[in-house]
Write a protein that holds these residues in place. Sequence first.
Motif, PDB file in Angstrom:
ATOM      1  N   GLN A 157     -12.016  39.737  -2.162  1.00 11.05           N
ATOM      2  CA  GLN A 157     -11.910  41.174  -2.395  1.00 11.05           C
ATOM      3  C   GLN A 157     -12.120  41.968  -1.109  1.00 11.05           C
ATOM      4  O   GLN A 157     -11.710  43.129  -1.011  1.00 11.05           O
ATOM      5  N   SER A 197      -8.412  41.826   0.635  1.00 13.98           N
ATOM      6  CA  SER A 197      -7.223  42.032  -0.190  1.00 13.98           C
ATOM      7  C   SER A 197      -6.485  43.327   0.128  1.00 13.98           C
ATOM      8  O   SER A 197      -5.307  43.457  -0.173  1.00 13.98           O
ATOM      9  N   LEU A 198      -7.192  44.286   0.734  1.00 13.46           N
ATOM     10  CA  LEU A 198      -6.604  45.593   1.031  1.00 13.46           C
ATOM     11  C   LEU A 198      -6.815  45.957   2.491  1.00 13.46           C
ATOM     12  O   LEU A 198      -7.855  45.636   3.077  1.00 13.46           O
ATOM     13  N   TYR A 223     -12.840  48.148  -1.976  1.00 14.74           N
ATOM     14  CA  TYR A 223     -11.523  48.446  -1.410  1.00 14.74           C
ATOM     15  C   TYR A 223     -11.533  47.808  -0.033  1.00 14.74           C
ATOM     16  O   TYR A 223     -11.881  48.441   0.960  1.00 14.74           O
ATOM     17  N   ALA A 256      -2.024  46.830  -0.399  1.00 15.25           N
ATOM     18  CA  ALA A 256      -2.277  45.441  -0.766  1.00 15.25           C
ATOM     19  C   ALA A 256      -1.686  44.519   0.293  1.00 15.25           C
ATOM     20  O   ALA A 256      -0.563  44.731   0.747  1.00 15.25           O
ATOM     21  N   THR A 305      -3.442  43.115 -12.286  1.00 17.84           N
ATOM     22  CA  THR A 305      -3.559  42.415 -11.006  1.00 17.84           C
ATOM     23  C   THR A 305      -4.655  41.363 -11.116  1.00 17.84           C
ATOM     24  O   THR A 305      -5.292  41.221 -12.164  1.00 17.84           O
ATOM     25  N   PHE A 325      -8.817  42.930  -6.627  1.00 21.23           N
ATOM     26  CA  PHE A 325      -8.491  44.355  -6.567  1.00 21.23           C
ATOM     27  C   PHE A 325      -9.390  45.170  -7.489  1.00 21.23           C
ATOM     28  O   PHE A 325      -9.804  44.686  -8.548  1.00 21.23           O
ATOM     29  N   CYS A 369      -3.249  53.650  -8.278  1.00 15.16           N
ATOM     30  CA  CYS A 369      -2.355  52.885  -7.407  1.00 15.16           C
ATOM     31  C   CYS A 369      -1.007  53.581  -7.293  1.00 15.16           C
ATOM     32  O   CYS A 369      -0.697  54.503  -8.063  1.00 15.16           O
ATOM     33  N   ASN A 407      -4.734  50.505 -12.369  1.00 14.47           N
ATOM     34  CA  ASN A 407      -4.979  49.063 -12.419  1.00 14.47           C
ATOM     35  C   ASN A 407      -5.902  48.755 -13.598  1.00 14.47           C
ATOM     36  O   ASN A 407      -7.121  48.769 -13.460  1.00 14.47           O
ATOM     37  N   LEU A 415      -2.857  37.769  -3.844  1.00 13.61           N
ATOM     38  CA  LEU A 415      -2.634  39.052  -3.176  1.00 13.61           C
ATOM     39  C   LEU A 415      -1.268  39.651  -3.474  1.00 13.61           C
ATOM     40  O   LEU A 415      -1.066  40.851  -3.311  1.00 13.61           O
ATOM     41  N   PHE A 445      -3.357  51.453  -2.987  1.00  8.28           N
ATOM     42  CA  PHE A 445      -4.516  51.909  -3.753  1.00  8.28           C
ATOM     43  C   PHE A 445      -5.053  53.186  -3.099  1.00  8.28           C
ATOM     44  O   PHE A 445      -5.153  53.262  -1.862  1.00  8.28           O
TER      45      PHE A 445
END
Length: 405
Positions: free
Chosen positions: A35, A38-39, A81, A124, A324, A329, A335, A362, A372, A400
């Motif tokens: 996590q 992931s972004l 995030y 993402a 997701t 996420f 999103c 989400n 991902l 996001f």
Amino acid sequence: MKNKMSLKYIWVLSFVIMVCFFCGCQPKIREEITQFSSLKKLKSKKHPLFIDNLDIQGLTISIDHSLEYFKKVPLERKYHYGKEIYTAAHMITSLETFRSFLEKEPSTKALNEFIKSGFIVYEAEGNDDGDVLFTGYFEPTYEGSFKKTSAYPYPVYSKPDDLLEINLSVFSDEYKGHKRLKARVNDSTKRVVPYYSREQINAAKDFLIRSEPVVWLKSRVDRFFLEIQGSGRIDLGKGEILRVHYAASNGNAYRSIGRYLIDKNEILKENMSMQAIRTWLELHPQRVDEVLHYNESFVFFQEEEGGPYGSLGVEVTALRSIATDSRLFPKGALCYIQAQLPDKVNINPLKEWENASFFVLNQDTGGAIKGLARADLFCGNNNYAQFTAGHMNKYGKLFFLVLKL
């Protein structure tokens, strides 16, 4: 001369490889997927152009459903995030701020200025190209009966009495964050073992003792696709509709029968869709067990009013809710999608899909939605939804958004 040139070439190549190795030009090894990775946060000049041409009412309804979720959890609960963390309290403020702005019916320019000044945008990570594969799911309708008859011989099972859910983290901190196990106690050995697979459930003549059917269907293929969608409407006749929703699963790993049929050269990859799978199964009844049993995962259902509901326990909204990987996420988050959708007027498998961009929330997850680069769009419960969900297999971008602290 030829040999000398070859030796010289080999020496130079070896030298280049050594230099690259010691100077850090070896192939990049991707960091562990979590996590926290992931972004990626975007600078404002890297923001996409935010345009939403869908029904705004659907978006506000979906935002309200995420707010319903956040207001039920502890306000200090944390949502990741990437490397930044926001509390449930901040998520509420973020969504309420965005919703209030939508009520002004802003222009595209005003919307983008509002996001640039007040929100942080994350993208993402996606696959190696930075893309996310979007598929779709919908709420199907099948004919059924409360009673088993020759016309309705296939049970939609409720959660079995002997299905155990084991949280290993209560035994040791070593297992914190691990997925809960689904299991049963073996009657003869008294040992805890994995729960029955799809094939074992279908073969068990006494399974009705463990699991009372919610309803009975005409076709086991209907039941299988009901499991894939996770919820559905059962037409009992005379205008009576029963809604069933996901209650639990057997915990066995999900395996795609679409991929199985592609690998077996039964359906070409470019022709793959839910409709194509159903047609193939209808044409090959002698192989239905082989194909369906490939997916050992089995879903149990419960009767429920309203819905369909996502994994957050709130209703999902057509073209405004996505599923997701919940490990990667933030749940309930606002999103933005850049992908493609079919024409609502001319639904045609051969027609090119139109570029589409729109906001979603989400609000769900799924056994096949891992990693991902995967997201599943809830498409609704009408013919358009069935077509879109059945054929959607499009790469795009996923972003996001959250209010600045």
